[in-house]
Motif scaffolding. Structure first.
Motif, PDB file in Angstrom:
ATOM      1  N   ASP A   1       1.000  -1.073   0.086  1.00  0.00           N
ATOM      2  CA  ASP A   1       0.289   0.106  -0.011  1.00  0.00           C
ATOM      3  C   ASP A   1       0.896   1.319   0.002  1.00  0.00           C
ATOM      4  O   ASP A   1       1.240   1.644   1.202  1.00  0.00           O
ATOM      5  CB  ASP A   1      -0.737   0.019   1.295  1.00  0.00           C
TER       6      ASP A   1
ATOM      7  N   GLY B   1     -10.308  -5.124   5.364  1.00  0.00           N
ATOM      8  CA  GLY B   1     -10.772  -5.064   6.502  1.00  0.00           C
ATOM      9  C   GLY B   1     -11.862  -3.779   6.533  1.00  0.00           C
ATOM     10  O   GLY B   1     -11.240  -2.926   6.249  1.00  0.00           O
TER      11      GLY B   1
ATOM     12  N   GLU C   1     -13.250  -8.663   8.434  1.00  0.00           N
ATOM     13  CA  GLU C   1     -12.076  -8.929   7.651  1.00  0.00           C
ATOM     14  C   GLU C   1     -12.923  -9.353   6.202  1.00  0.00           C
ATOM     15  O   GLU C   1     -13.569 -10.074   6.255  1.00  0.00           O
ATOM     16  CB  GLU C   1     -11.198 -10.033   7.913  1.00  0.00           C
ATOM     17  N   LYS C   2     -12.650  -8.404   5.101  1.00  0.00           N
ATOM     18  CA  LYS C   2     -12.918  -9.043   3.773  1.00  0.00           C
ATOM     19  C   LYS C   2     -14.552  -9.294   3.637  1.00  0.00           C
ATOM     20  O   LYS C   2     -14.769 -10.597   3.107  1.00  0.00           O
ATOM     21  CB  LYS C   2     -12.254 -10.079   3.320  1.00  0.00           C
TER      22      LYS C   2
ATOM     23  N   VAL D   1      -9.686  -0.557   5.897  1.00  0.00           N
ATOM     24  CA  VAL D   1      -8.424  -0.239   6.653  1.00  0.00           C
ATOM     25  C   VAL D   1      -7.239  -0.421   5.404  1.00  0.00           C
ATOM     26  O   VAL D   1      -7.391  -1.383   4.597  1.00  0.00           O
ATOM     27  CB  VAL D   1      -8.267  -1.384   7.502  1.00  0.00           C
TER      28      VAL D   1
HETATM   29  C1  G1P Z   1      -4.514  -6.802   4.573  1.00  0.00           C
HETATM   30  C2  G1P Z   1      -5.305  -6.754   5.751  1.00  0.00           C
HETATM   31  C3  G1P Z   1      -6.791  -5.746   5.436  1.00  0.00           C
HETATM   32  C4  G1P Z   1      -6.329  -4.409   5.007  1.00  0.00           C
HETATM   33  C5  G1P Z   1      -5.470  -4.721   3.744  1.00  0.00           C
HETATM   34  C6  G1P Z   1      -4.742  -3.193   3.370  1.00  0.00           C
HETATM   35  O1  G1P Z   1      -5.058  -7.633   3.668  1.00  0.00           O
HETATM   36  O2  G1P Z   1      -5.816  -8.102   6.273  1.00  0.00           O
HETATM   37  O3  G1P Z   1      -7.520  -5.892   6.592  1.00  0.00           O
HETATM   38  O4  G1P Z   1      -7.514  -3.707   4.490  1.00  0.00           O
HETATM   39  O5  G1P Z   1      -4.320  -5.606   4.067  1.00  0.00           O
HETATM   40  O6  G1P Z   1      -4.229  -3.462   2.188  1.00  0.00           O
HETATM   41  P1  G1P Z   1      -4.552  -8.092   2.297  1.00  0.00           P
HETATM   42  O7  G1P Z   1      -4.292  -6.990   1.347  1.00  0.00           O
HETATM   43  O8  G1P Z   1      -3.109  -8.720   2.928  1.00  0.00           O
HETATM   44  O9  G1P Z   1      -5.196  -9.447   1.721  1.00  0.00           O
END
Ligand code: G1P
Length: 301
Positions: free
Chosen positions: A133, A172, A191-192, A204
């Motif tokens: 990110d 999230g 989550e998701k 998030v």
């Molecule tokens: C992770 C977190 C998620 C968040 C996201 C942001 O997910 O689990 O809660 O919103 O990063 O990039 P991932 O992208 O690793 O699946």
């Protein structure tokens, strides 16, 4: 009150960028001329952090190599009078900043990765930055903005942003009660979730300031979405005990975990680059000049 330690979970396989990530970490992919992980580390340092904690895996030696001093390279650049390049190389890790590497033995999710940081973080509040990110284009880097909130409230802070409703399943998602401009208290987090189950479209993104209580809660967290130990689930438990804030940061976020987001970051940051920005702008203008005519097959209207 200042956050001194920043955790970077970098053990993921980076499958979305294969084969580019077959022999090298996805966090080493460059945006214009710097690897993603370097933007993340720079952001942590700008927020006052001094110790960088990388949660890594066996395929990530390139990250360790990147943050090591390379005396031979520095001597060569110095001998050739390449001052600017020498500075760029030395700036990778400024004086007074240290790095710790912890291996995550198995890929069991973001929560599991963060829990691996306990020996390095101990009983201090700490930051988490997800390098894919990438956040740019604001008056102050995102983590420094969050640090200001943390200084005022002394509690956990999560960076959030509105996303299209149909994309809630990627993040999230929080349910909040506003307490000030861009600042809310989190009442729920999931989550998701699918769009029809999401409590909001406030997502998030990869920036967290957390209290060390999270480690105890992660110990008890069972596998959740995707069968992984989710940081989100431990944060939900943390909310039962402490205030957790959601902060709508200023800046543009690029999802460099996806090809499209990664390309956007390269184009937009390339346009702003001091060396090549102007040339790149006129190149793009020329390239796109004919795209609006009737021969344009990409138009859908
Ligand atoms: C992770 C977190 C998620 C968040 C996201 C942001 O997910 O689990 O809660 O919103 O990063 O990039 P991932 O992208 O690793 O699946």
């Amino acid at each position: 009150m200042r956050i001194r330690k920043a955790v970077f979970p970098v053990a993921g396989l980076g499958t979305r960028f294969l084969p580019a990530t077959k022999a090298s970490a996805k966090e080493i992919l460059p945006v214009v001329d710097k690897p993603l992980i370097q933007y993340a580390v720079k952001e942590a340092i700008a927020a006052g952090a001094e110790e960088m904690v990388f949660i890594t895996s066996h395929t990530k030696n390139s990250i360790m190599d990147h943050f090591d001093r390379d005396y031979e390279l520095e001597a060569t650049l110095e001998a050739k009078g390449k001052e600017e390049l020498l500075k760029a190389v030395k700036d990778v890790l400024p004086p007074g900043i240290s790095c710790v590497y912890i291996r995550q033995p198995e890929q069991m999710g973001l929560g599991h990765a963060i829990n691996c940081a306990l020996p390095a973080v101990g009983d201090q509040d700490f930051a988490v930055i997800l390098a894919d990110d990438l956040i740019a284009g604001s008056f102050q880097p995102c983590m420094a903005q969050m640090q200001r909130v943390y200084q005022e409230y002394g509690t956990s802070v999560l960076a959030v942003q509105r996303v299209p409703w149909e994309e809630t399943y990627k993040y999230g998602i929080v349910e909040v009660e506003p307490i000030g401009p861009g600042l809310s208290e989190i009442r729920g987090i999931v989550e998701k979730p699918d769009p029809d189950k999401a409590p909001s479209n406030l997502a998030v993104v990869g920036r967290y300031i957390l209290t060390p209580r999270i480690f105890r809660l992660l110990d008890k967290t069972q596998p959740g979405a995707g069968g992984e130990i989710q940081l989100t689930d431990a944060i939900e438990a943390l909310m039962g005990e402490q205030t957790v804030l959601a902060y709508e940061f200023e800046g543009t976020r690029y999802d460099c975990g996806s090809k499209f987001g990664y390309l956007k970051a390269n184009v937009e940051m390339g346009l702003q680059h001091h060396e090549i920005g102007d040339e790149f702008r006129s190149y793009l203008k020329n390239l796109t000049a004919g795209w609006d005519d009737d021969n344009d097959t990409s138009r859908t209207d």
